[in-house]
Motif scaffolding. Structure first.
Motif, PDB file in Angstrom:
ATOM      1  N   SER A 164      32.489  66.962  -5.609  1.00 42.43           N
ATOM      2  CA  SER A 164      31.159  66.832  -5.023  1.00 42.43           C
ATOM      3  C   SER A 164      30.357  68.119  -5.141  1.00 42.43           C
ATOM      4  O   SER A 164      29.149  68.097  -5.388  1.00 42.43           O
ATOM      5  CB  SER A 164      31.283  66.425  -3.544  1.00 42.43           C
ATOM      6  OG  SER A 164      31.764  65.107  -3.420  1.00 42.43           O
ATOM      7  N   PHE A 165      31.044  69.246  -4.948  1.00 37.81           N
ATOM      8  CA  PHE A 165      30.394  70.549  -5.116  1.00 37.81           C
ATOM      9  C   PHE A 165      29.835  70.671  -6.536  1.00 37.81           C
ATOM     10  O   PHE A 165      28.672  71.047  -6.737  1.00 37.81           O
ATOM     11  CB  PHE A 165      31.416  71.652  -4.847  1.00 37.81           C
ATOM     12  CG  PHE A 165      30.888  73.058  -4.997  1.00 37.81           C
ATOM     13  CD1 PHE A 165      30.110  73.640  -4.007  1.00 37.81           C
ATOM     14  CD2 PHE A 165      31.188  73.814  -6.125  1.00 37.81           C
ATOM     15  CE1 PHE A 165      29.645  74.935  -4.133  1.00 37.81           C
ATOM     16  CE2 PHE A 165      30.731  75.113  -6.262  1.00 37.81           C
ATOM     17  CZ  PHE A 165      29.954  75.672  -5.266  1.00 37.81           C
ATOM     18  N   GLY A 166      30.640  70.317  -7.518  1.00 38.11           N
ATOM     19  CA  GLY A 166      30.188  70.371  -8.904  1.00 38.11           C
ATOM     20  C   GLY A 166      29.036  69.435  -9.175  1.00 38.11           C
ATOM     21  O   GLY A 166      28.088  69.785  -9.898  1.00 38.11           O
ATOM     22  N   ASN A 167      29.093  68.236  -8.578  1.00 37.15           N
ATOM     23  CA  ASN A 167      28.019  67.257  -8.792  1.00 37.15           C
ATOM     24  C   ASN A 167      26.661  67.812  -8.371  1.00 37.15           C
ATOM     25  O   ASN A 167      25.635  67.516  -8.988  1.00 37.15           O
ATOM     26  CB  ASN A 167      28.304  65.980  -7.993  1.00 37.15           C
ATOM     27  CG  ASN A 167      29.443  65.167  -8.568  1.00 37.15           C
ATOM     28  OD1 ASN A 167      29.847  65.355  -9.712  1.00 37.15           O
ATOM     29  ND2 ASN A 167      29.984  64.252  -7.774  1.00 37.15           N
ATOM     30  N   CYS A 168      26.667  68.603  -7.317  1.00 37.21           N
ATOM     31  CA  CYS A 168      25.402  69.151  -6.805  1.00 37.21           C
ATOM     32  C   CYS A 168      24.692  70.018  -7.838  1.00 37.21           C
ATOM     33  O   CYS A 168      23.459  70.098  -7.847  1.00 37.21           O
ATOM     34  CB  CYS A 168      25.659  69.967  -5.531  1.00 37.21           C
ATOM     35  SG  CYS A 168      26.167  68.973  -4.101  1.00 37.21           S
ATOM     36  N   PHE A 169      25.453  70.662  -8.699  1.00 35.31           N
ATOM     37  CA  PHE A 169      24.858  71.566  -9.687  1.00 35.31           C
ATOM     38  C   PHE A 169      24.016  70.823 -10.724  1.00 35.31           C
ATOM     39  O   PHE A 169      23.195  71.440 -11.404  1.00 35.31           O
ATOM     40  CB  PHE A 169      25.953  72.377 -10.383  1.00 35.31           C
ATOM     41  CG  PHE A 169      26.473  73.519  -9.559  1.00 35.31           C
ATOM     42  CD1 PHE A 169      26.142  74.834  -9.855  1.00 35.31           C
ATOM     43  CD2 PHE A 169      27.296  73.288  -8.461  1.00 35.31           C
ATOM     44  CE1 PHE A 169      26.618  75.889  -9.082  1.00 35.31           C
ATOM     45  CE2 PHE A 169      27.769  74.330  -7.691  1.00 35.31           C
ATOM     46  CZ  PHE A 169      27.432  75.627  -7.992  1.00 35.31           C
ATOM     47  N   GLY A 170      24.213  69.519 -10.830  1.00 34.96           N
ATOM     48  CA  GLY A 170      23.444  68.739 -11.799  1.00 34.96           C
ATOM     49  C   GLY A 170      22.231  68.059 -11.198  1.00 34.96           C
ATOM     50  O   GLY A 170      21.642  67.180 -11.834  1.00 34.96           O
ATOM     51  N   THR A 171      21.831  68.461 -10.003  1.00 38.63           N
ATOM     52  CA  THR A 171      20.720  67.791  -9.322  1.00 38.63           C
ATOM     53  C   THR A 171      19.459  68.640  -9.297  1.00 38.63           C
ATOM     54  O   THR A 171      19.519  69.875  -9.338  1.00 38.63           O
ATOM     55  CB  THR A 171      21.102  67.438  -7.864  1.00 38.63           C
ATOM     56  OG1 THR A 171      21.237  68.644  -7.106  1.00 38.63           O
ATOM     57  CG2 THR A 171      22.420  66.664  -7.819  1.00 38.63           C
ATOM     58  N   GLU A 172      18.328  67.957  -9.194  1.00 35.70           N
ATOM     59  CA  GLU A 172      17.054  68.652  -9.026  1.00 35.70           C
ATOM     60  C   GLU A 172      16.999  69.369  -7.673  1.00 35.70           C
ATOM     61  O   GLU A 172      16.353  70.414  -7.547  1.00 35.70           O
ATOM     62  CB  GLU A 172      15.897  67.661  -9.148  1.00 35.70           C
ATOM     63  CG  GLU A 172      15.743  67.040 -10.534  1.00 35.70           C
ATOM     64  CD  GLU A 172      14.623  66.016 -10.582  1.00 35.70           C
ATOM     65  OE1 GLU A 172      13.648  66.168  -9.812  1.00 35.70           O
ATOM     66  OE2 GLU A 172      14.735  65.070 -11.379  1.00 35.70           O
ATOM     67  N   ASP A 173      17.678  68.798  -6.674  1.00 37.62           N
ATOM     68  CA  ASP A 173      17.710  69.430  -5.354  1.00 37.62           C
ATOM     69  C   ASP A 173      18.367  70.809  -5.420  1.00 37.62           C
ATOM     70  O   ASP A 173      17.925  71.753  -4.744  1.00 37.62           O
ATOM     71  CB  ASP A 173      18.478  68.554  -4.355  1.00 37.62           C
ATOM     72  CG  ASP A 173      17.603  67.463  -3.750  1.00 37.62           C
ATOM     73  OD1 ASP A 173      16.479  67.265  -4.236  1.00 37.62           O
ATOM     74  OD2 ASP A 173      18.068  66.803  -2.794  1.00 37.62           O
ATOM     75  N   PHE A 174      19.426  70.933  -6.211  1.00 33.32           N
ATOM     76  CA  PHE A 174      20.083  72.233  -6.350  1.00 33.32           C
ATOM     77  C   PHE A 174      19.139  73.246  -6.996  1.00 33.32           C
ATOM     78  O   PHE A 174      19.017  74.386  -6.541  1.00 33.32           O
ATOM     79  CB  PHE A 174      21.354  72.100  -7.189  1.00 33.32           C
ATOM     80  CG  PHE A 174      22.009  73.412  -7.510  1.00 33.32           C
ATOM     81  CD1 PHE A 174      22.747  74.102  -6.558  1.00 33.32           C
ATOM     82  CD2 PHE A 174      21.885  73.986  -8.775  1.00 33.32           C
ATOM     83  CE1 PHE A 174      23.340  75.319  -6.848  1.00 33.32           C
ATOM     84  CE2 PHE A 174      22.474  75.195  -9.078  1.00 33.32           C
ATOM     85  CZ  PHE A 174      23.211  75.867  -8.107  1.00 33.32           C
ATOM     86  N   THR A 175      18.450  72.814  -8.049  1.00 30.78           N
ATOM     87  CA  THR A 175      17.502  73.703  -8.718  1.00 30.78           C
ATOM     88  C   THR A 175      16.404  74.149  -7.758  1.00 30.78           C
ATOM     89  O   THR A 175      16.069  75.340  -7.675  1.00 30.78           O
ATOM     90  CB  THR A 175      16.874  72.997  -9.939  1.00 30.78           C
ATOM     91  OG1 THR A 175      17.916  72.622 -10.841  1.00 30.78           O
ATOM     92  CG2 THR A 175      15.881  73.905 -10.643  1.00 30.78           C
ATOM     93  N   GLU A 176      15.862  73.185  -7.001  1.00 29.14           N
ATOM     94  CA  GLU A 176      14.803  73.508  -6.048  1.00 29.14           C
ATOM     95  C   GLU A 176      15.324  74.394  -4.917  1.00 29.14           C
ATOM     96  O   GLU A 176      14.677  75.369  -4.524  1.00 29.14           O
ATOM     97  CB  GLU A 176      14.209  72.223  -5.472  1.00 29.14           C
ATOM     98  CG  GLU A 176      13.305  72.412  -4.257  1.00 29.14           C
ATOM     99  CD  GLU A 176      12.075  73.261  -4.506  1.00 29.14           C
ATOM    100  OE1 GLU A 176      11.429  73.673  -3.515  1.00 29.14           O
ATOM    101  OE2 GLU A 176      11.742  73.540  -5.694  1.00 29.14           O
TER     102      GLU A 176
END
Length: 260
Positions: A232-244
């Motif tokens: 799940s931690f890794g999945n977050c890195f592929g999201t627009e929310d992480f970038t923002e």
């Protein structure tokens, strides 16, 4: 969608679902369980809903239990089917929703009512709330996850005592046990839940969904919660929310999460 036994309304990112059977102290019957499933599913699939609050109508009861008249004459097979269908349709379903669910326990939460509250991601209680699993006084045991979730929340010994005595605990004892997160006067119950919901909504809904998944994994047989957390931690890195989120932090501004 129109319902007979519940009310559902959405405003400012919060969907509030109210069990509306005051003459039955909001007891759960088959049709109410089905309507709750539909309302939760609808709210979870609504991109505008960031938090769900579940409560009961009136000032006496969240849910005073299951509607015993529906299953008093069931046999072994029918009883097992009742529990299996109920768990799948509502209680397990709520626990694994990706949208945070807060139980606003506004009075009696007994039997299936406490089981519903425990299936939610956390609980807030009014100071008049009473909670318990009285099923053994009827010659049966909790069948909607109560024997599993109660020990997870309060510990094995306390759960054994609560189930075996069929007794109730008050809101302050529930707070002491860790069964609820907060206790407030009834008039402050929904405002506090909405305040907490507001804090939740400031954060990434995508990350929150992954956090729910990872936390729940710790309680699933045969699942390594640490492995789920890593995924799940890794999945977050592929999201627009992480970038923002990371960009906003580095730019020293408030994040505006797109939820994607």
């Amino acid at each position: 969608m129109s319902y007979s036994n519940i009310l559902s309304q959405s405003s400012n990112g919060i969907t509030t679902i109210t069990i509306n059977r005051p003459n039955k102290l909001n007891a759960l019957n088959k049709s109410t369980i089905q309507e709750l499933h539909e309302a939760f599913d609808e709210a979870n699939n609504d991109s505008a809903t960031k938090v769900i609050i579940i409560t009961g109508s009136g000032e006496k009861a969240f849910v005073a239990g299951a509607d015993i008249s529906e299953f008093a004459d069931f046999n072994v097979e029918e009883g097992g089917k009742l529990a299996a269908q109920g768990q799948a349709l509502l209680f397990d379903f709520v626990e694994h929703l990706s949208t945070p669910v807060i139980a606003a326990v506004n009075g009696f939460a007994l039997g299936g009512g406490l089981e519903l509250a425990m299936a939610c991601h956390f609980r807030v209680a009014s100071d008049n709330a009473k909670m318990g699993l009285p099923e053994v006084s009827l010659g049966v045991i909790p069948g909607y996850g109560g024997t599993q979730r109660l020990p997870q929340l309060v510990g094995k010994g306390r759960a054994m005592e609560m189930v075996m005595t069929a007794g109730m605990i008050d809101a302050n004892q529930a707070l002491n046990y860790g069964l609820v997160n907060h206790v407030v006067p009834q008039e402050e119950l929904l405002p506090l839940c909405e305040k907490i919901a507001g804090k939740i909504m400031r954060n990434s809904s995508i990350a929150i969904a992954e956090a729910i998944r990872a936390i729940n994994a710790n309680y699933e047989d045969g699942v390594n919660g640490f492995d789920v957390e890593i995924e799940s931690f890794g999945n977050c890195f592929g999201t627009e929310d992480f970038t923002e989120g990371t960009t906003a932090f580095l730019e020293k501004r408030k994040a505006n999460f797109p939820g994607a």
